[in-house]
Design an enzyme around this catalytic site. Sequence first.
Site, PDB file in Angstrom:
ATOM      1  N   HIS A 160       7.134  -4.163 -15.598  1.00  0.00           N
ATOM      2  CA  HIS A 160       6.322  -5.365 -15.826  1.00  0.00           C
ATOM      3  C   HIS A 160       6.632  -5.906 -17.211  1.00  0.00           C
ATOM      4  O   HIS A 160       6.731  -5.133 -18.172  1.00  0.00           O
ATOM      5  CB  HIS A 160       4.835  -5.020 -15.709  1.00  0.00           C
ATOM      6  CG  HIS A 160       3.940  -6.208 -15.890  1.00  0.00           C
ATOM      7  ND1 HIS A 160       3.753  -7.136 -14.899  1.00  0.00           N
ATOM      8  CD2 HIS A 160       3.206  -6.615 -16.953  1.00  0.00           C
ATOM      9  CE1 HIS A 160       2.931  -8.075 -15.339  1.00  0.00           C
ATOM     10  NE2 HIS A 160       2.590  -7.785 -16.580  1.00  0.00           N
ATOM     11  N   ASN A 196       7.535   0.466 -10.973  1.00  0.00           N
ATOM     12  CA  ASN A 196       7.672  -0.968 -11.204  1.00  0.00           C
ATOM     13  C   ASN A 196       7.896  -1.204 -12.688  1.00  0.00           C
ATOM     14  O   ASN A 196       7.476  -0.403 -13.533  1.00  0.00           O
ATOM     15  CB  ASN A 196       6.390  -1.685 -10.761  1.00  0.00           C
ATOM     16  CG  ASN A 196       6.432  -3.183 -11.007  1.00  0.00           C
ATOM     17  OD1 ASN A 196       7.361  -3.856 -10.580  1.00  0.00           O
ATOM     18  ND2 ASN A 196       5.444  -3.712 -11.709  1.00  0.00           N
ATOM     19  N   LEU A 198       0.858  -1.177   0.000  1.00  0.00           N
ATOM     20  CA  LEU A 198       0.000   0.000   0.000  1.00  0.00           C
ATOM     21  C   LEU A 198       0.898   1.231   0.000  1.00  0.00           C
ATOM     22  O   LEU A 198       1.819   1.330   0.807  1.00  0.00           O
ATOM     23  CB  LEU A 198      -0.908   0.002   1.228  1.00  0.00           C
ATOM     24  CG  LEU A 198      -1.867  -1.189   1.361  1.00  0.00           C
ATOM     25  CD1 LEU A 198      -2.634  -1.113   2.677  1.00  0.00           C
ATOM     26  CD2 LEU A 198      -2.836  -1.233   0.172  1.00  0.00           C
TER      27      LEU A 198
END
Length: 207
Positions: A110, A108, A97
């Site tokens: 991905h 991030n 969170l």
Amino acid sequence: MSANFRLAVLISGGGTTLRNLIETNERRELQAEIALVIASQPRAGGLNFAHTASIPSIVVDHRHHRELADFSETIFGHCRAAQIDLVVLAGFLRRVLIPADFVNRVINIHPSLIPAFCGQGKYGVHVHSAVLEYGCKMSGCTVHFVDNEYDHGPIIAQESVPVVDNDTSETLAQRVFQTECQLFPQVINAIAAGRVSIDNRQVKWSQ
């Protein structure tokens, strides 16, 4: 390298993305300092890369934090203590969170072109297998800001990678990872230089 812009790199496994960032830094091509590595479990192989590079590392074992809020606050507490400017998820497989003071300060990477083949359970080889099973002719990688949903935050940058007829999930993964190794440091450098801005979900780069 700008010692004034400090990174925390979060890992869960072998740490190949962390290794790439360390090697990029050693070539003086990363405009930031890797100031802290946080692993979600003590057996994360990437901790060895942090140790070899003399980077401070901490284990925040998700099994010792039954509540997501407690797990997340522990991680970001360490980041605050280390005066971290940007948190980088590098193969970090646990949900966190994002507290108010770290909104748009967590990124991030991905291994697909979001919003395709992303979300809970879509990581690593599972992504590439799904791409091949669907019959896609193109895949790639995405760097995005992290919010409180899996692979949902605003997209910062994407690079495409062709899928070839004889690809396996392993060969596609290798080709995508080669692209990740170039794109992730580029995004970090742009953020460190103040060249990335965000308005709602629209992310813009300046020269």
